[in-house]
Design a protein around this motif. Structure first.
Motif, short mmCIF file in Angstrom:
data_model
loop_
_atom_site.label_atom_id
_atom_site.label_comp_id
_atom_site.label_asym_id
_atom_site.label_seq_id
_atom_site.Cartn_x
_atom_site.Cartn_y
_atom_site.Cartn_z
N UNK A 66 56.63 75.28 18.50
CA UNK A 66 55.38 75.34 17.71
C UNK A 66 54.69 73.98 17.60
N UNK A 67 55.46 72.90 17.54
CA UNK A 67 54.87 71.57 17.40
C UNK A 67 54.09 71.18 18.65
N UNK A 68 54.63 71.46 19.83
CA UNK A 68 53.91 71.15 21.08
C UNK A 68 52.59 71.90 21.15
N UNK A 69 52.61 73.17 20.75
CA UNK A 69 51.37 73.96 20.80
C UNK A 69 50.29 73.36 19.92
N UNK A 119 56.89 74.91 28.67
CA UNK A 119 56.54 76.33 28.64
C UNK A 119 55.20 76.55 27.95
N UNK A 120 55.05 76.00 26.76
CA UNK A 120 53.81 76.17 26.00
C UNK A 120 52.65 75.49 26.71
N UNK A 256 47.50 73.04 9.71
CA UNK A 256 48.88 73.52 9.73
C UNK A 256 49.43 73.64 11.16
N UNK A 257 50.75 73.46 11.30
CA UNK A 257 51.41 73.62 12.59
C UNK A 257 51.21 75.04 13.10
N UNK A 398 52.43 79.10 21.69
CA UNK A 398 53.72 78.65 21.18
C UNK A 398 54.33 79.68 20.23
N UNK A 399 53.51 80.34 19.42
CA UNK A 399 54.03 81.32 18.48
C UNK A 399 54.58 82.54 19.21
N UNK A 400 53.89 82.99 20.26
CA UNK A 400 54.38 84.12 21.06
C UNK A 400 55.70 83.77 21.73
#
Length: 515
Positions: A66-69, A119-120, A256-257, A398-400
């Motif tokens: 999530x952070x990378x996204x 990946x993201x 927000x992240x 990233x969430x997916x």
């Protein structure tokens, strides 16, 4: 094809090999180490820490995703993506020179941090260059790379282990990743957006704590510690507190992240749930296929990778075909529904695996599984990205990915418990409770391998083979319960027009090139 469309597609075609290579490296390193582990343990020792070589990588990848996204959304996709590649390559080199198991575990966690960005980043860059209306055929190629990695990882790892030092399982990343890095540095151009930067570090910390606790529960529960132990209960409390605090922080933070508003979109929430269930059913169940192939069907570690080729072939063909159909028609809702139905059928077929099932029959069952996954894997990512604004594209990707990873972690834990319980019961029926306790100790048949199996008396060997086959069959039968949810959830996805088309893509590409 029109001239404008050709111009629009040319930038993504130039950098596509680099994006595919980044995705391949991240997926490949998740499985390539498995076949090299006996040599690693023989060289470095520390067999009691064996599982952490894999767990550390998964943990680093899951926590950082999530952070990378979000960083890509804030600071620009290209800079963040290339940073993740550099971190991954540094981590690979450090793993290759590790002199102890503790060092290797730490370096694997560092490598996993970079892998989460690979990946993201690859999926988000594709989203920047290609609008959803044209994205299907490219995402089909990403799904094909994932299929190749699932099968190619054990094969490459086995080849390196047999013909070179195990350290090359990590060093091989350097020339491949370096080539991708140079290509992307020279040829990748994505739109530049000005954004007010306020990184949600507290949210990132709370999410990392909650996710780390969840992963440790699924890793340690039922193996290192009993499910009702103080350690597991403490981790559960930590996970709940961390995630509840994370939600509270995200509701108030200006950047927000994970913007909770994306879950207000029905399609996004549904595909996130579908991704979780697919990860739960798929990763949780197919984890036990290599064990079945090696113990029951007598395949070597390397050949067990070859036996997964039917699954790869089914996934490859379906992913590419579905991607092109979506690009041509703009319609996608039916595909996750079909994929869910096929996935249920595949799990029912695989539940029929027995001690005397032929490799041809099991291969046909796995081909059906590959077909179902081909309908689902990248279609759900496409729907997730199409459900959010462009500024949240990285977060959507990233969430997916995160939902699928967490689903897989839970699946492995739940199905591992089912496998162990059924294995113990079947061994007890044939050999008695005392023998069952001894042979099933360590979790998942950890003390049963082809070399020790061949040394057992014929009646005991037959009982072990039958028990392994029966336990694997039970895992797939229970996975049907989870798989049924996929077509049910997918049925409620709305057919929302995919953003963009050839003309819009040409305009976006012109903006990217000027930027």
């Amino acid at each position: 094809m029109s001239e404008s469309t050709e111009r629009a597609q040319s930038p993504v075609k130039v950098v596509l090999p680099g994006l595919l290579m980044a995705m391949l490296l991240a997926m490949l390193d998740n499985v390539i180490v498995g076949t090299a582990m006996p040599r690693i343990v023989g060289d470095l020792g520390g067999v009691e820490h064996l599982s952490w070589v894999v767990t550390a990588y998964v943990l680093g990848t899951t926590v950082s995703t999530p952070l990378w996204g979000k960083l890509g959304d804030l600071y620009g996709r290209k800079t963040v993506f290339m940073t993740s590649i550099v971190l991954f390559l540094i981590g690979s080199m450090l793993c290759g020179v590790a002199t102890s198991m503790v060092q290797l575990i730490g370096f694997r966690a560092f490598q996993g941090l970079g892998a989460g960005g690979l990946i993201v980043g690859a999926m988000s860059v594709l989203g920047d260059l290609v609008p959803p209306r044209e994205r299907g055929k490219y995402q089909g190629q990403f799904a094909a790379v994932m299929a190749v990695a699932m099968v190619g990882g054990p094969l490459v790892g086995g080849f390196i282990t047999d013909h070179a030092n195990w350290r090359w399982a990590f060093f091989v990343n350097v020339p491949l990743g370096g080539a991708a890095l140079v290509l992307l540095a020279l040829r990748l151009h994505v739109p530049k957006r000005r954004t007010e930067h306020r990184i949600d570090w507290l949210g990132a910390l709370l999410l990392s704590i909650g996710v780390t606790a969840l992963v440790l529960i699924t890793t340690w529960g039922g193996s290192q510690y009993a499910w009702g132990s103080a350690q597991i209960r403490g981790l559960a409390v930590l996970a709940v507190l961390g995630l509840v605090a994370f939600v509270l922080v995200e509701r108030k933070h200006p950047e927000p992240i994970v913007p909770l508003g994306v879950f207000a979109n029905r399609n996004f929430t549904l595909v996130a749930l579908v991704g979780f269930v697919v990860g739960f059913a798929m990763f949780g169940a197919i984890t036990f296929l290599p064990l079945y192939q090696q113990i029951v069907q007598g395949a070597s570690a390397t050949n067990s990778g070859l036996l997964l080729l039917p699954m790869m072939g089914g996934m490859l063909v379906t992913s590419l075909a579905v991607g092109r159909i979506i690009t041509k028609t703009g319609r996608y809702r039916i595909f996750p529904v079909i994929g869910g139905v096929v996935l249920v059928g595949a799990m029912l077929l695989l539940a029929q695996l027995g001690a005397h099932t032929s490799k041809l029959t099991s291969g046909a069952y796995m081909a059906v599984l590959g077909l179902g996954l081909g309908f689902l894997m990248q279609t759900t990512m496409l729907i997730a990205q199409n459900s959010v604004e462009l500024k949240d594209l990285g977060v959507a990707s990233s969430t997916a990915t995160f939902a699928r990873s967490i689903g897989g972690a839970f699946g492995v834990a739940v199905f591992g418990a089912i496998f162990n319980h059924r294995l113990h019961a079947l061994l007890g029926e044939r050999l008695g409770t005392a023998a069952a306790d001894k042979m099933a100790a360590g979790g998942g048949g950890a003390r049963i391998d082809p070399s020790t199996l061949s040394q057992l008396p014929a009646p005991v060997r037959s009982a072990v083979v039958d028990a392994i086959a029966g336990a694997v069959s039970s895992v797939f039968l229970w996975s049907v319960v989870a798989a049924v949810l996929v077509p049910v959830l997918a049925f409620f996805i709305r057919e929302v027009a995919l953003r963009g088309g050839p003309s819009e893509q040409a305009e976006r590409t012109l903006v990217a090139q000027e930027g």
